[in-house]
Design a protein around this motif. Structure first.
Motif, mmCIF file in Angstrom:
data_model
loop_
_atom_site.group_PDB
_atom_site.id
_atom_site.type_symbol
_atom_site.label_atom_id
_atom_site.label_comp_id
_atom_site.label_asym_id
_atom_site.label_seq_id
_atom_site.Cartn_x
_atom_site.Cartn_y
_atom_site.Cartn_z
ATOM 1 N N TRP A 1 -5.577 6.747 17.402
ATOM 2 C CA TRP A 1 -5.949 8.306 16.379
ATOM 3 C C TRP A 1 -4.637 8.114 15.364
ATOM 4 O O TRP A 1 -4.344 8.573 13.993
ATOM 5 N N LEU A 2 -3.354 8.435 15.811
ATOM 6 C CA LEU A 2 -1.840 7.713 15.296
ATOM 7 C C LEU A 2 -1.892 7.187 14.372
ATOM 8 O O LEU A 2 -1.116 7.254 13.513
ATOM 9 N N LEU A 3 -2.203 6.033 14.757
ATOM 10 C CA LEU A 3 -2.412 4.541 13.588
ATOM 11 C C LEU A 3 -3.500 4.650 12.151
ATOM 12 O O LEU A 3 -3.705 4.375 11.326
ATOM 13 N N LEU A 4 -4.178 6.124 12.489
ATOM 14 C CA LEU A 4 -5.579 6.620 11.742
ATOM 15 C C LEU A 4 -4.340 7.695 10.427
ATOM 16 O O LEU A 4 -4.747 7.624 9.305
ATOM 17 N N VAL A 5 -3.846 7.872 11.361
ATOM 18 C CA VAL A 5 -2.579 8.748 10.659
ATOM 19 C C VAL A 5 -1.610 7.903 9.492
ATOM 20 O O VAL A 5 -1.081 8.333 8.255
ATOM 21 N N VAL A 6 -1.425 6.569 10.631
ATOM 22 C CA VAL A 6 -0.202 5.800 9.639
ATOM 23 C C VAL A 6 -0.875 5.419 8.500
ATOM 24 O O VAL A 6 -0.435 4.804 6.838
ATOM 25 N N LEU A 7 -2.176 5.232 8.185
ATOM 26 C CA LEU A 7 -3.514 4.046 7.290
ATOM 27 C C LEU A 7 -3.266 5.417 5.926
ATOM 28 O O LEU A 7 -3.436 5.232 5.275
ATOM 29 N N GLY A 8 -3.428 6.803 6.644
ATOM 30 C CA GLY A 8 -3.199 8.089 5.784
ATOM 31 C C GLY A 8 -2.781 7.546 5.355
ATOM 32 O O GLY A 8 -2.291 7.660 3.307
ATOM 33 N N VAL A 9 -1.553 7.869 5.821
ATOM 34 C CA VAL A 9 -0.267 8.082 3.817
ATOM 35 C C VAL A 9 -0.349 6.328 3.792
ATOM 36 O O VAL A 9 0.522 6.613 2.697
ATOM 37 N N ASN A 10 -0.623 5.871 4.574
ATOM 38 C CA ASN A 10 -0.081 4.381 3.564
ATOM 39 C C ASN A 10 -0.782 4.735 2.029
ATOM 40 O O ASN A 10 -0.200 4.022 1.471
ATOM 41 N N ILE A 11 -2.207 4.562 2.313
ATOM 42 C CA ILE A 11 -3.232 4.684 1.405
ATOM 43 C C ILE A 11 -2.838 5.510 0.394
ATOM 44 O O ILE A 11 -2.276 5.646 -1.220
ATOM 45 N N PHE A 12 -2.062 7.040 0.400
ATOM 46 C CA PHE A 12 -1.579 7.775 -0.429
ATOM 47 C C PHE A 12 0.213 7.087 -0.959
ATOM 48 O O PHE A 12 0.091 7.592 -1.977
ATOM 49 N N VAL A 13 0.203 6.989 -0.111
ATOM 50 C CA VAL A 13 2.020 5.938 -1.057
ATOM 51 C C VAL A 13 1.339 5.319 -2.056
ATOM 52 O O VAL A 13 2.597 4.865 -2.848
ATOM 53 N N ALA A 14 0.493 4.060 -1.909
ATOM 54 C CA ALA A 14 -0.068 3.433 -2.970
ATOM 55 C C ALA A 14 -0.345 3.662 -3.982
ATOM 56 O O ALA A 14 0.361 3.329 -4.970
ATOM 57 N N PHE A 15 -1.186 4.739 -3.876
ATOM 58 C CA PHE A 15 -2.078 5.230 -5.456
ATOM 59 C C PHE A 15 -1.178 5.774 -6.013
ATOM 60 O O PHE A 15 -0.984 6.357 -7.260
ATOM 61 N N TYR A 16 0.157 6.504 -5.084
ATOM 62 C CA TYR A 16 0.575 7.823 -6.027
ATOM 63 C C TYR A 16 1.938 7.017 -6.584
ATOM 64 O O TYR A 16 1.908 7.205 -7.890
ATOM 65 N N GLU A 17 2.327 5.767 -5.786
ATOM 66 C CA GLU A 17 3.306 4.824 -6.471
ATOM 67 C C GLU A 17 3.240 4.215 -7.863
ATOM 68 O O GLU A 17 3.301 3.958 -7.904
ATOM 69 N N ARG A 18 1.119 3.514 -7.293
ATOM 70 C CA ARG A 18 1.220 2.793 -8.135
ATOM 71 C C ARG A 18 1.109 3.736 -9.281
ATOM 72 O O ARG A 18 1.206 3.532 -11.280
ATOM 73 N N ARG A 19 0.251 5.121 -9.035
ATOM 74 C CA ARG A 19 0.077 5.626 -10.628
ATOM 75 C C ARG A 19 1.347 6.205 -11.342
ATOM 76 O O ARG A 19 1.250 6.023 -12.599
ATOM 77 N N GLU A 20 2.088 6.428 -10.852
ATOM 78 C CA GLU A 20 3.614 6.727 -10.852
ATOM 79 C C GLU A 20 3.782 5.299 -12.016
ATOM 80 O O GLU A 20 4.955 5.525 -13.345
ATOM 81 N N GLY A 21 3.516 4.499 -11.449
ATOM 82 C CA GLY A 21 4.372 3.471 -11.888
ATOM 83 C C GLY A 21 3.482 2.614 -13.093
ATOM 84 O O GLY A 21 4.307 2.958 -14.249
ATOM 85 N N ILE A 22 2.482 2.707 -13.735
ATOM 86 C CA ILE A 22 1.537 2.591 -14.673
ATOM 87 C C ILE A 22 2.327 3.839 -15.823
ATOM 88 O O ILE A 22 2.312 3.767 -17.222
ATOM 89 N N ARG A 23 2.231 4.546 -15.351
ATOM 90 C CA ARG A 23 2.324 6.098 -15.771
ATOM 91 C C ARG A 23 4.512 5.923 -17.042
ATOM 92 O O ARG A 23 4.572 6.340 -17.361
ATOM 93 N N VAL A 24 5.224 5.878 -15.846
ATOM 94 C CA VAL A 24 6.736 5.693 -16.264
ATOM 95 C C VAL A 24 6.903 4.595 -16.848
ATOM 96 O O VAL A 24 7.362 4.231 -17.550
ATOM 97 N N GLY A 25 6.383 3.058 -16.327
ATOM 98 C CA GLY A 25 6.328 1.956 -16.840
ATOM 99 C C GLY A 25 7.285 1.513 -16.072
ATOM 100 O O GLY A 25 8.125 0.248 -16.945
ATOM 101 N N SER A 26 7.357 1.366 -14.976
ATOM 102 C CA SER A 26 8.346 0.709 -14.174
ATOM 103 C C SER A 26 7.909 -0.494 -13.400
ATOM 104 O O SER A 26 6.683 -0.001 -12.207
ATOM 105 N N GLN A 27 8.310 -1.305 -13.131
ATOM 106 C CA GLN A 27 7.843 -3.034 -12.214
ATOM 107 C C GLN A 27 8.021 -2.920 -10.803
ATOM 108 O O GLN A 27 7.185 -3.097 -10.115
ATOM 109 N N ILE A 28 9.277 -2.138 -10.523
ATOM 110 C CA ILE A 28 9.871 -1.663 -9.447
ATOM 111 C C ILE A 28 8.944 -0.455 -8.917
ATOM 112 O O ILE A 28 8.465 -1.535 -7.517
ATOM 113 N N LEU A 29 7.995 0.226 -9.722
ATOM 114 C CA LEU A 29 6.994 1.194 -8.642
ATOM 115 C C LEU A 29 5.838 0.187 -8.468
ATOM 116 O O LEU A 29 5.304 0.336 -7.667
#
Length: 302
Positions: free
Chosen positions: A120-148
């Motif tokens: 169950w704790l691994l499912l929590v980890v998976l959920g956090v990873n999914i949020f981070v990936a999509f949040y960071e990719r969306r913001e990276g495209i919005r501001v045009g940051s290759q590092i993000l």
């Protein structure tokens, strides 16, 4: 016009750093408690996530888009250098995972012990990873940051790694102990693929590969009234961040002031179409009209 998106980039990196530290600590704890090699390898992969965020914070401070005496074209390539360092971190993680997996095959350790709460704790980890990936990719495209964007790709690979590990640990829970070591190899492969993707997407920027097709620039310039010919077109940089465009221009202008007005119209048109850009235009007399739109064309070989 030059846009400085570094404050927005730093804000995103700080948020993802805190979340990645949480994920890393939880994976390391579960890996130590259960004795799972694949989970410890996943935790090592997450160490690079946090290191990448710290590296991104450092490079974003250096990657100013504004020119100065020592860097007349700005400092934005530091962003790409940071992305390449991410690829290096991923390569190190891949090596460490393979080394640990081969070591476990040669010298089997204690069996993996797994209970329901750990899953169950691994499912929590998976959920956090999914949020981070999509949040960071969306913001990276919005501001045009290759590092993000590069870091989001890394985190996306972390999602698949965690899914693999979770599937393997469910198998271990069912009594298939060999799955833990077996899944360490595809985990390493996913890490390597992620490193290659980051490397491939950033090298063109560092080696000044063409940013815009010269034919597209030529077509846009020829739409400006007063232009007779446009040739020897070159471009580099990254659309949405900063593009540098050079060209030779032949106009109908009979005086410098009129020619200057035409070049300003060209700069405004390219700025509107391709975002932040710096355009260098070399105005030539009508006799210099050329069919060679860019460099390395068939005309230049004739």
């Amino acid at each position: 016009m030059t846009l400085d998106q570094r404050p927005a980039v730093r804000r995103v990196l700080i948020i993802t750093l805190l979340l990645n530290l949480f994920v890393m600590g939880l994976k390391a704890f579960l890996g130590w408690k259960t004795g799972s090699l694949s989970l410890l390898a996943d935790a090592l992969h997450s160490v690079t996530d946090s290191a990448n965020n710290i590296l991104g914070l450092l490079t974003s401070r250096l990657a100013s888009p504004y020119p100065d005496r020592d860097h007349p074209y700005g400092h934005q390539k530091f962003d790409a250098v940071g992305a390449l360092a991410i690829a290096a971190f991923l390569g190190i993680a891949c090596f460490e995972i393979l080394q640990s997996a081969i070591g476990r095959l040669l010298r089997p350790g204690r069996p993996v012990r797994l209970d329901g709460p750990e899953l169950w704790l691994l499912l929590v980890v998976l959920g956090v990873n999914i949020f981070v990936a999509f949040y960071e990719r969306r913001e990276g495209i919005r501001v045009g940051s290759q590092i993000l964007i590069a870091d989001a790709k890394h985190t996306m690979s972390d999602i698949w790694v965690t899914i693999l590990v979770l599937a393997g640990l469910i198998g271990v829970w069912s009594g298939w102990q060999w799955l833990d070591v077996a899944l360490s190899f595809p985990v390493a492969l996913l890490v390597f693929v992620s490193a290659w993707s980051v490397l491939r997407s950033n090298l063109p920027w560092l080696v000044d590969e063409m940013a815009i097709a010269p034919e597209a620039i030529h077509s846009a310039v020829m739409e400006v009234p007063g232009v007779l010919n446009c040739h020897s077109i070159a471009s580099r940089g990254l659309i949405g961040r900063q593009v540098f465009i050079e060209m030779h221009l032949v106009t109908q202008a009979q005086d410098v002031e009129t020619a200057h007005g035409i070049t300003e119209a060209i700069e405004a048109k390219l700025q509107e179409r391709y975002g932040p850009s710096r355009v260098l235009i070399h105005v030539e007399p009508p006799a210099y009209k050329s069919a060679e739109i860019s460099y390395g064309s068939e005309d230049s070989d004739a």
